[in-house]
Design an enzyme around this catalytic site. Sequence first.
Site, PDB file in Angstrom:
ATOM      1  CE1 TYR A   1      -3.243   2.842   0.385  1.00  0.00           C
ATOM      2  CE2 TYR A   1      -3.825   1.988   2.549  1.00  0.00           C
ATOM      3  CZ  TYR A   1      -4.033   2.875   1.527  1.00  0.00           C
ATOM      4  OH  TYR A   1      -5.038   3.809   1.629  1.00  0.00           O
TER       5      TYR A   1
ATOM      6  CE  LYS B   1      -6.340   1.671  -1.312  1.00  0.00           C
ATOM      7  NZ  LYS B   1      -7.062   1.715  -0.015  1.00  0.00           N
TER       8      LYS B   1
ATOM      9  CB  VAL C   1      -8.286  -0.911  -3.422  1.00  0.00           C
ATOM     10  CG1 VAL C   1      -8.778  -1.109  -1.985  1.00  0.00           C
ATOM     11  CG2 VAL C   1      -7.542  -2.148  -3.906  1.00  0.00           C
TER      12      VAL C   1
END
Length: 302
Positions: A141, A169, A209
């Site tokens: 992330y 992400k 996402v």
Amino acid sequence: MSTTTTGPFGRTLCAMVTPFTTEGALDLDGAQHLADRLVGRGGCDGLVLNGTTGESPTTTDAEKAALVRAVVEAVDGRAAVTAGAGSADTRHAVELARAAEAAGAHGVLVVTPYYSRPPQEDVAEHFRTVADAVGVPVMLYDIPGRTGTRIEPDTLLHLAEHPRIAGVKDCAYDLAGSSKVIARTDLAYYSGVEELNLPLRAVGAVGFVSTVANVAGPQLAAVLDAYDRGDAAGATGHHQRALPLVELMMGAGLPGTVTAKALLGALGLPGGPVRAPVRAAARARTGALARAHAELVVAGWA
């Protein structure tokens, strides 16, 4: 060079809120209801739990594990469930990742260590340590605006060599850097900011996402669907029609958790209150969100 069109975590992923009861306790029945709806009618083939939208800073480790178990049971193999395992403490991140895997998560989401701002070699070692500790795919992330530290593109190129580091992400707002990594690795890239869902897909990302997917998953999925069937104009139209709701939810000064829960409540869906330090949206903001959502649905995207 990655030519992936679907990823190990799914394609259209919702960063799901964590429902609470009116008293502020974890609402597992509500979580199961919401998860079932997001997968069954909400356009999502993946769910991400215990992230920022899921209020991970204010939920306990036990609550995180219980939420994963409940949602895995509810979706019953119909969608991939990825669980947040982020911490500024590498040991704690390992514990969270192992607990998520034991609870049935199909993958884990690991954020860059925050606040301490470690150098890139330490960032890489943090991710490798977590990936070495589990047997499920790991999504990195990258959100420097919150953590204070970027996962630099060259670092990602090296991390892509790890057999369980499978995705990213992407909230870095660096289309050139993301394009470089996508072109040179097989990492499954996911847009983490709704306004870049289409641009990132155009340069090879797998999907998204999304916090907004809690309330508008089919509308966001329609953007990717149109693009993937070669309808660039249709994808652009869907993307542009979603922007007013995206802006109200994600770009108007309130955390996405707050706006998502406000709109879920207005729609009669599980969400419940937020936990301090964030506070509920004002009535006027909730009304504006509901109107923007209604306009999106009326536009023919129900």
